[in-house]
Write an enzyme that holds these catalytic residues in place. Sequence first.
Site, PDB file in Angstrom:
ATOM      1  N   LYS A 164    -100.130 -28.940   9.597  1.00 32.87           N
ATOM      2  CA  LYS A 164    -101.447 -29.351  10.059  1.00 32.87           C
ATOM      3  C   LYS A 164    -101.491 -29.327  11.583  1.00 32.87           C
ATOM      4  O   LYS A 164    -100.537 -29.736  12.234  1.00 32.87           O
ATOM      5  CB  LYS A 164    -101.681 -30.783   9.553  1.00 32.87           C
ATOM      6  CG  LYS A 164    -103.063 -31.312   9.757  1.00 32.87           C
ATOM      7  CD  LYS A 164    -103.127 -32.793   9.424  1.00 32.87           C
ATOM      8  CE  LYS A 164    -102.449 -33.625  10.507  1.00 32.87           C
ATOM      9  NZ  LYS A 164    -102.881 -35.037  10.564  1.00 32.87           N
ATOM     10  N   LYS A 171    -102.911 -33.550  17.296  1.00 31.92           N
ATOM     11  CA  LYS A 171    -102.946 -33.931  18.708  1.00 31.92           C
ATOM     12  C   LYS A 171    -101.545 -34.245  19.209  1.00 31.92           C
ATOM     13  O   LYS A 171    -101.275 -34.143  20.385  1.00 31.92           O
ATOM     14  CB  LYS A 171    -103.803 -35.196  18.894  1.00 31.92           C
ATOM     15  CG  LYS A 171    -105.302 -35.004  18.744  1.00 31.92           C
ATOM     16  CD  LYS A 171    -106.045 -36.223  19.323  1.00 31.92           C
ATOM     17  CE  LYS A 171    -107.082 -36.821  18.387  1.00 31.92           C
ATOM     18  NZ  LYS A 171    -106.583 -37.674  17.316  1.00 31.92           N
ATOM     19  N   LYS A 216     -94.177 -40.297   9.513  1.00 36.25           N
ATOM     20  CA  LYS A 216     -93.964 -40.627  10.921  1.00 36.25           C
ATOM     21  C   LYS A 216     -92.713 -41.471  11.113  1.00 36.25           C
ATOM     22  O   LYS A 216     -91.944 -41.239  12.041  1.00 36.25           O
ATOM     23  CB  LYS A 216     -95.177 -41.378  11.502  1.00 36.25           C
ATOM     24  CG  LYS A 216     -96.346 -40.458  11.817  1.00 36.25           C
ATOM     25  CD  LYS A 216     -97.378 -41.161  12.694  1.00 36.25           C
ATOM     26  CE  LYS A 216     -98.635 -40.302  12.800  1.00 36.25           C
ATOM     27  NZ  LYS A 216     -99.776 -41.042  13.329  1.00 36.25           N
TER      28      LYS A 216
HETATM   29  P1  TYM Z   1    -107.196 -38.798  13.904  1.00 41.00           P
HETATM   30  O1  TYM Z   1    -107.503 -39.293  15.275  1.00 41.00           O
HETATM   31  O2  TYM Z   1    -105.809 -38.366  13.611  1.00 41.00           O
HETATM   32  O3  TYM Z   1    -108.137 -37.612  13.541  1.00 41.00           O
HETATM   33  C1  TYM Z   1    -109.555 -37.706  13.660  1.00 41.00           C
HETATM   34  C2  TYM Z   1    -110.232 -36.922  12.537  1.00 41.00           C
HETATM   35  O4  TYM Z   1    -109.863 -35.548  12.592  1.00 41.00           O
HETATM   36  C3  TYM Z   1    -109.362 -35.137  11.315  1.00 41.00           C
HETATM   37  N1  TYM Z   1    -108.292 -34.141  11.540  1.00 41.00           N
HETATM   38  C4  TYM Z   1    -108.264 -32.923  10.987  1.00 41.00           C
HETATM   39  N2  TYM Z   1    -109.114 -32.289  10.159  1.00 41.00           N
HETATM   40  C5  TYM Z   1    -108.795 -31.035   9.791  1.00 41.00           C
HETATM   41  N3  TYM Z   1    -107.691 -30.383  10.223  1.00 41.00           N
HETATM   42  C6  TYM Z   1    -106.817 -30.976  11.064  1.00 41.00           C
HETATM   43  N4  TYM Z   1    -105.731 -30.329  11.488  1.00 41.00           N
HETATM   44  C7  TYM Z   1    -107.089 -32.308  11.493  1.00 41.00           C
HETATM   45  N5  TYM Z   1    -106.447 -33.182  12.296  1.00 41.00           N
HETATM   46  C8  TYM Z   1    -107.195 -34.295  12.326  1.00 41.00           C
HETATM   47  C9  TYM Z   1    -108.819 -36.403  10.688  1.00 41.00           C
HETATM   48  O5  TYM Z   1    -108.736 -36.300   9.295  1.00 41.00           O
HETATM   49  C10 TYM Z   1    -109.834 -37.426  11.140  1.00 41.00           C
HETATM   50  O6  TYM Z   1    -110.972 -37.383  10.303  1.00 41.00           O
HETATM   51  N6  TYM Z   1    -106.781 -43.006  11.231  1.00 41.00           N
HETATM   52  C11 TYM Z   1    -107.732 -42.070  11.798  1.00 41.00           C
HETATM   53  C12 TYM Z   1    -108.724 -42.697  12.726  1.00 41.00           C
HETATM   54  C13 TYM Z   1    -109.479 -43.854  12.162  1.00 41.00           C
HETATM   55  C14 TYM Z   1    -110.564 -43.803  11.255  1.00 41.00           C
HETATM   56  C15 TYM Z   1    -110.976 -45.142  11.051  1.00 41.00           C
HETATM   57  C16 TYM Z   1    -111.218 -42.750  10.605  1.00 41.00           C
HETATM   58  C17 TYM Z   1    -109.274 -45.166  12.458  1.00 41.00           C
HETATM   59  N7  TYM Z   1    -110.188 -45.931  11.802  1.00 41.00           N
HETATM   60  C18 TYM Z   1    -112.048 -45.465  10.209  1.00 41.00           C
HETATM   61  C19 TYM Z   1    -112.274 -43.082   9.752  1.00 41.00           C
HETATM   62  C20 TYM Z   1    -112.670 -44.408   9.545  1.00 41.00           C
HETATM   63  C21 TYM Z   1    -106.971 -41.017  12.583  1.00 41.00           C
HETATM   64  O7  TYM Z   1    -105.870 -41.232  13.038  1.00 41.00           O
HETATM   65  O8  TYM Z   1    -107.667 -39.874  12.828  1.00 41.00           O
END
Ligand code: TYM
Length: 332
Positions: A195, A198, A112
């Site tokens: 990937k 969002k 990023k």
């Molecule tokens: P975030 O908001 O980017 O994504 C949420 C969840 O969706 C999964 N994900 C995917 N899985 C498969 N294919 C994809 N293309 C895809 N895009 C997103 C992510 O792996 C995630 O599980 N840092 C985290 C949020 C977070 C978090 C936490 C997660 C903050 N604190 C504590 C677990 C525990 C994030 O940005 O996810």
Amino acid sequence: KQRLYSGMQPSADSLQIGNYIGALLQWRTMQDEYDAFFSVVDLHAITVPQDPAQLREKTRRTAAQYIAAGIEPSRSTLYVQSHVRAHAELAWILSTITGFGEAGRMTQFKDKSQRQGADATSVGLFTYPILMAADILLYQTDVVPVGDDQKQHVELTRDLAERFNARFGETFRVPKPVIQQETARIYDLQEPTSKMSKSAESQAGVLWLLDDTSVTAKKIMRAVTDSDGTVRYDRAEKPGVSNLLTIYSALTGRSVGEIEDEYAGRGYGDFKKGLRDVVVAEFEPVRQRALELLDDPAELDRVLSVNADRAAEVADATLAAVYERVGLLRRG
Ligand code: TYM
């Protein structure tokens, strides 16, 4: 019961199908077996510029989609991260035991910040994984179900927990990531080697949970494939078709082999129509339910508030132990 923790950023109006398949589907089944905590991580979302009014709305929308997809706020603790102050407080403490180089090795940050340039990158984006570690460790978590892009962050969390415990005495449970290998990564429909995200620049390859049915259908029919013409899984040679097979399989619970057999000798058009019907049938009730929930924001806010109280009780107990161990003087 073992404890489960996971969360998503409210970084768009809608979740995308990667979030749904990579995370929510697991969450929904795992909530039966675990004492589950699911957060909408709004403090993480502000590590990149946000419009305040939109952020509030996206936070509600994300929570509504959790519930619409089957997370039950009467059983699982579904809350907004910023409602529980302990997250930011523990993140500070953990930042003092994190190496600068260690944080600098996080690949998501490197990607990023390279894209944005150093001056457009906030220090908050750099310390983002430490806040995520705080989320997880506050709840004495056993398992963290995530997509594979978050695995390195969960590993950092484990390292920080072990380091803190070694330095100050047993305080944190050391969590494990749970990654559903087959669906850990859903790719962009137009660019099936990246990937799905969002924050993708182009919307054409992203399937949004809250999109109108006709839009979702069009995006699937226009998904990039190849000139080979056979419905067969081959990640290296046929990334587009392989990604569609993964989605098909994840939503139906059928194996990729079974789906390949069903479409043997038929063209991509038929296959895409089949997938379109599967995705629309899966999304439509979730979309309807989410929109209903959003029609009554006061009720949604009430549910989130009750759940935040439940979360704070657990988080505050951990934070108090941490302050004690670190040697911060308690107010008399
Ligand atoms: P975030 O908001 O980017 O994504 C949420 C969840 O969706 C999964 N994900 C995917 N899985 C498969 N294919 C994809 N293309 C895809 N895009 C997103 C992510 O792996 C995630 O599980 N840092 C985290 C949020 C977070 C978090 C936490 C997660 C903050 N604190 C504590 C677990 C525990 C994030 O940005 O996810």
